[in-house]
Write an enzyme that holds these catalytic residues in place. Structure first.
Site, mmCIF file in Angstrom:
data_model
loop_
_atom_site.group_PDB
_atom_site.id
_atom_site.type_symbol
_atom_site.label_atom_id
_atom_site.label_comp_id
_atom_site.label_asym_id
_atom_site.label_seq_id
_atom_site.Cartn_x
_atom_site.Cartn_y
_atom_site.Cartn_z
ATOM 1 N N HIS A 184 -1.488 14.962 -26.146
ATOM 2 C CA HIS A 184 -1.364 13.767 -25.886
ATOM 3 C C HIS A 184 -2.655 12.874 -25.974
ATOM 4 C CE1 HIS A 184 2.102 15.001 -23.662
ATOM 5 N NE2 HIS A 184 2.173 14.246 -22.779
ATOM 6 N N GLU A 196 -4.965 16.295 -10.993
ATOM 7 C CA GLU A 196 -5.500 16.887 -12.258
ATOM 8 C C GLU A 196 -6.798 17.093 -12.329
ATOM 9 O OE1 GLU A 196 -3.439 15.026 -15.543
ATOM 10 O OE2 GLU A 196 -5.393 14.911 -16.687
ATOM 11 N N LYS A 244 2.754 10.932 -11.334
ATOM 12 C CA LYS A 244 2.037 10.045 -11.986
ATOM 13 C C LYS A 244 2.819 8.620 -12.569
ATOM 14 C CE LYS A 244 -1.183 13.108 -14.746
ATOM 15 N NZ LYS A 244 -1.342 13.418 -16.130
ATOM 16 N N ARG A 299 -3.427 20.981 -14.469
ATOM 17 C CA ARG A 299 -2.665 19.921 -14.832
ATOM 18 C C ARG A 299 -3.075 19.262 -16.032
ATOM 19 N NH1 ARG A 299 0.630 15.537 -10.770
ATOM 20 N NH2 ARG A 299 1.778 14.517 -12.727
ATOM 21 N N LYS A 328 6.794 22.571 -14.257
ATOM 22 C CA LYS A 328 5.951 21.582 -13.997
ATOM 23 C C LYS A 328 5.624 21.490 -12.444
ATOM 24 C CE LYS A 328 4.834 16.602 -14.522
ATOM 25 N NZ LYS A 328 4.875 15.490 -15.245
ATOM 26 N N HIS A 349 7.283 8.004 -27.497
ATOM 27 C CA HIS A 349 6.203 8.902 -26.890
ATOM 28 C C HIS A 349 6.257 10.336 -27.185
ATOM 29 C CE1 HIS A 349 3.040 10.182 -23.830
ATOM 30 N NE2 HIS A 349 4.302 11.085 -23.451
ATOM 31 N N HIS A 353 -1.479 9.688 -27.808
ATOM 32 C CA HIS A 353 -1.926 8.236 -27.256
ATOM 33 C C HIS A 353 -2.205 7.394 -28.301
ATOM 34 C CE1 HIS A 353 -1.591 10.006 -22.880
ATOM 35 N NE2 HIS A 353 -0.500 9.403 -23.404
ATOM 36 N N ASN A 413 -1.083 17.808 -20.852
ATOM 37 C CA ASN A 413 -1.485 16.967 -21.898
ATOM 38 C C ASN A 413 -1.507 17.300 -23.105
ATOM 39 O OD1 ASN A 413 -1.159 14.442 -19.871
ATOM 40 N ND2 ASN A 413 -3.089 15.353 -19.200
ATOM 41 N N GLU A 434 8.682 17.440 -25.189
ATOM 42 C CA GLU A 434 7.994 17.683 -24.051
ATOM 43 C C GLU A 434 8.474 19.072 -23.623
ATOM 44 O OE1 GLU A 434 5.617 16.116 -22.738
ATOM 45 O OE2 GLU A 434 5.860 13.879 -22.898
ATOM 46 N N ARG A 482 1.028 -1.312 -0.050
ATOM 47 C CA ARG A 482 -0.149 0.140 -0.043
ATOM 48 C C ARG A 482 0.935 1.267 0.003
ATOM 49 N NH1 ARG A 482 -3.323 -3.212 3.721
ATOM 50 N NH2 ARG A 482 -4.821 -3.933 2.420
HETATM 51 P P1 NAD Z 1 12.166 5.212 -22.182
HETATM 52 O O1 NAD Z 1 12.046 5.155 -20.595
HETATM 53 O O2 NAD Z 1 11.693 3.984 -23.237
HETATM 54 O O3 NAD Z 1 13.579 5.674 -22.534
HETATM 55 C C1 NAD Z 1 14.041 5.905 -23.848
HETATM 56 C C2 NAD Z 1 15.353 4.990 -24.338
HETATM 57 O O4 NAD Z 1 16.280 5.533 -23.616
HETATM 58 C C3 NAD Z 1 15.142 3.456 -23.681
HETATM 59 O O5 NAD Z 1 15.671 2.489 -24.663
HETATM 60 C C4 NAD Z 1 16.291 3.728 -22.764
HETATM 61 O O6 NAD Z 1 16.866 2.360 -22.215
HETATM 62 C C5 NAD Z 1 17.191 4.566 -23.339
HETATM 63 N N1 NAD Z 1 17.929 5.220 -21.906
HETATM 64 C C6 NAD Z 1 17.456 5.906 -21.053
HETATM 65 N N2 NAD Z 1 18.318 6.504 -20.588
HETATM 66 C C7 NAD Z 1 19.443 6.266 -21.252
HETATM 67 C C8 NAD Z 1 20.931 7.157 -21.122
HETATM 68 N N3 NAD Z 1 21.128 7.948 -20.370
HETATM 69 N N4 NAD Z 1 21.861 6.605 -22.110
HETATM 70 C C9 NAD Z 1 21.412 5.820 -23.316
HETATM 71 N N5 NAD Z 1 19.949 5.228 -23.180
HETATM 72 C C10 NAD Z 1 19.329 5.510 -22.376
HETATM 73 O O7 NAD Z 1 11.316 6.454 -22.862
HETATM 74 P P2 NAD Z 1 11.353 7.996 -22.068
HETATM 75 O O8 NAD Z 1 11.092 9.017 -23.353
HETATM 76 O O9 NAD Z 1 12.059 8.425 -21.099
HETATM 77 O O10 NAD Z 1 9.842 8.068 -21.383
HETATM 78 C C11 NAD Z 1 8.866 7.644 -22.089
HETATM 79 C C12 NAD Z 1 7.651 7.212 -21.180
HETATM 80 O O11 NAD Z 1 7.372 8.199 -20.074
HETATM 81 C C13 NAD Z 1 6.164 6.779 -21.763
HETATM 82 O O12 NAD Z 1 5.907 5.539 -21.237
HETATM 83 C C14 NAD Z 1 5.217 7.836 -21.260
HETATM 84 O O13 NAD Z 1 4.025 7.512 -21.246
HETATM 85 C C15 NAD Z 1 5.983 8.270 -19.749
HETATM 86 N N6 NAD Z 1 5.630 9.504 -19.177
HETATM 87 C C16 NAD Z 1 5.390 9.721 -18.113
HETATM 88 C C17 NAD Z 1 4.962 10.777 -17.627
HETATM 89 C C18 NAD Z 1 4.368 11.075 -16.260
HETATM 90 O O14 NAD Z 1 4.011 12.159 -15.998
HETATM 91 N N7 NAD Z 1 4.708 9.896 -15.377
HETATM 92 C C19 NAD Z 1 5.089 12.026 -18.244
HETATM 93 C C20 NAD Z 1 5.506 11.739 -19.654
HETATM 94 C C21 NAD Z 1 5.825 10.738 -20.165
HETATM 95 N N1 GLY Z 2 2.750 14.445 -18.143
HETATM 96 C C1 GLY Z 2 1.546 14.812 -17.681
HETATM 97 C C2 GLY Z 2 1.588 15.244 -16.262
HETATM 98 O O1 GLY Z 2 2.382 14.997 -15.569
HETATM 99 O O2 GLY Z 2 0.582 15.696 -15.571
#
Ligand code: NAD
Ligand code: GLY
Length: 360
Positions: free
Chosen positions: A245, A234, A140, A238, A224, A262, A249, A242, A182, A118
């Site tokens: 998005h 949100e 998130k 907030r 942010k 993404h 998506h 998006n 982003e 939890r």
């Molecule tokens: P990712 O986590 O897949 O990383 C991208 C690639 O880069 C992967 O292959 C990873 O292994 C590689 N990598 C990471 N760091 C590295 C480094 N320093 N050197 C070499 N390679 C490296 O993708 P991302 O773009 O970081 O994140 C996308 C994800 O984040 C999506 O799933 C999206 O939905 C999510 N997201 C979440 C939020 C939130 O608020 N929680 C906001 C935006 C996006």
């Molecule tokens: N990436 C959207 C949020 O964090 O709300």
């Protein structure tokens, strides 16, 4: 180093941004409760940075788990490996999880931390530009479902975010560009002066100039942190984060997770939001083209895949979290740097945008 604070009462936490931070054990140890730590990373990031983080943890009982790499593994199945490991290790509620990687690892580790017994502590060590400017901040967490992106998750804030800008040196160019989507998003949605700064400084960002990147990361995190502090769950502002998005998506889900990054999908999604806003008379053609030009200059796609038909695109959009009581809400422009969440758009204009962007 720049340290920002995200102000959420007793759940407030610092965001540290700067070079060489993985060699700063104090930033980590100050945030850990208890003795047991599990670092979760993936098969790409672990060989680069895992030992360094582990070494910084000195006397803690530090365990590691390396997951498969890719958006297609942001699943309940892969997530279960985190619970399995924690249970095998008999870690209790005072353990700390550390997410070492991009947004995928951050979202999954965060959700494991939200749900294990939890809720336990977690720390974000984002290693992609996208994760440093967006996903590691704000709490998130979650995983994808075959029918929809990020459909299973929870809000769960980390206790610290440590963004070592040196880690971006190993990031592939395509991932850097995805992160820039982003970054551009913040300018477009809320900060026109930052949008103009990006127009002037894009080449420095693409060339990974340290000072330019650090400035952009800190600026985005500042925005942010403010938005999340105002509206953690949100209920209002907030949702503007998006921008692009719901379109994006649809592309990610429709093409199969991982086919489009993404950030790439968000880049195209923002072009579509600008186009729809223009069709609705909210912004001029010149402003629409200016938004698209910056996204294009960042090396991001500005057209959606032609394999997605108009009907399929609409069906995918109707499954997004921005649908409430069967009404699709979209983040649209009032002007560049000013957006609103609204359901006030006509279907014909939305269809026209989708047709224009999916045309072969
Ligand atoms: P990712 O986590 O897949 O990383 C991208 C690639 O880069 C992967 O292959 C990873 O292994 C590689 N990598 C990471 N760091 C590295 C480094 N320093 N050197 C070499 N390679 C490296 O993708 P991302 O773009 O970081 O994140 C996308 C994800 O984040 C999506 O799933 C999206 O939905 C999510 N997201 C979440 C939020 C939130 O608020 N929680 C906001 C935006 C996006
Ligand atoms: N990436 C959207 C949020 O964090 O709300």
């Amino acid at each position: 180093m720049t340290t920002l604070n995200i102000d959420l009462g007793e759940r407030s936490y610092p965001i540290h941004i700067g070079p060489g931070l993985l060699a700063r054990p104090d930033l980590l140890t100050g945030a850990i409760g208890g003795q047991n730590v599990l670092i979760v990373s993936n098969e790409t990031v672990a060989p680069l940075y895992l030992e360094r983080v582990k070494a910084a943890l000195g006397d803690y009982n530090t365990q590691t788990l390396v997951l498969r790499d890719g958006e297609q593994y942001k699943t309940l199945d892969e997530l279960t490996k985190i619970y399995d490991k924690l249970l095998e290790l008999r870690f209790d509620r005072r353990c700390t999880l550390i997410a070492l990687g991009g947004g995928v690892i951050g979202d999954m580790t965060g959700f494991a931390a939200a749900s294990y017994q939890r809720g336990v502590n977690f720390i974000q060590i984002p290693t992609t530009l996208l994760a440093q400017v967006d996903s590691s901040v704000g709490g998130k967490t979650g995983v994808n479902h075959p029918l929809g992106k990020n459909m299973i998750g929870a809000f769960h804030q980390p206790v610290a975010v440590i963004a070592d800008t040196d880690s971006l040196n190993t990031l592939p160019d395509r991932e850097l560009r995805a992160g820039l989507a982003e970054v551009i998003k913040y300018g477009l949605l809320i900060d026109f002066a930052f949008f103009e700064w990006l127009e002037d400084n894009l080449s420095g960002l693409l060339q990974r100039d340290t000072a330019t990147l650090s400035h952009a990361i800190a600026h985005c995190c500042r925005i942010k942190a403010q938005v999340v502090a105002n509206d953690e769950r949100e209920k209002g502002q907030r949702a503007l984060l998006n921008l692009g998005h719901t379109f994006g998506h649809a592309i990610e889900t429709g093409m199969g997770y991982g086919a489009w990054l993404h950030g790439e999908a968000v880049g195209t999604g923002m072009c579509m939001a600008a186009d729809l806003s223009c069709r609705l008379g909210r912004i001029s053609e010149a402003d629409r083209d200016r938004a698209i030009a910056l996204i294009d200059a960042a090396g991001l796609p500005v057209k959606a895949p032609s394999s997605l038909t108009e009907e399929r695109f609409l069906a995918l959009m109707s499954q997004d979290k921005k649908v409430t009581d069967k009404t699709l809400n979209l983040v649209l422009f009032e002007q560049l740097g000013h957006t609103v969440l609204t359901s006030d758009f006509d279907d014909a204009a939305l269809r026209a945008t989708i047709r224009a962007f999916t045309a072969a």
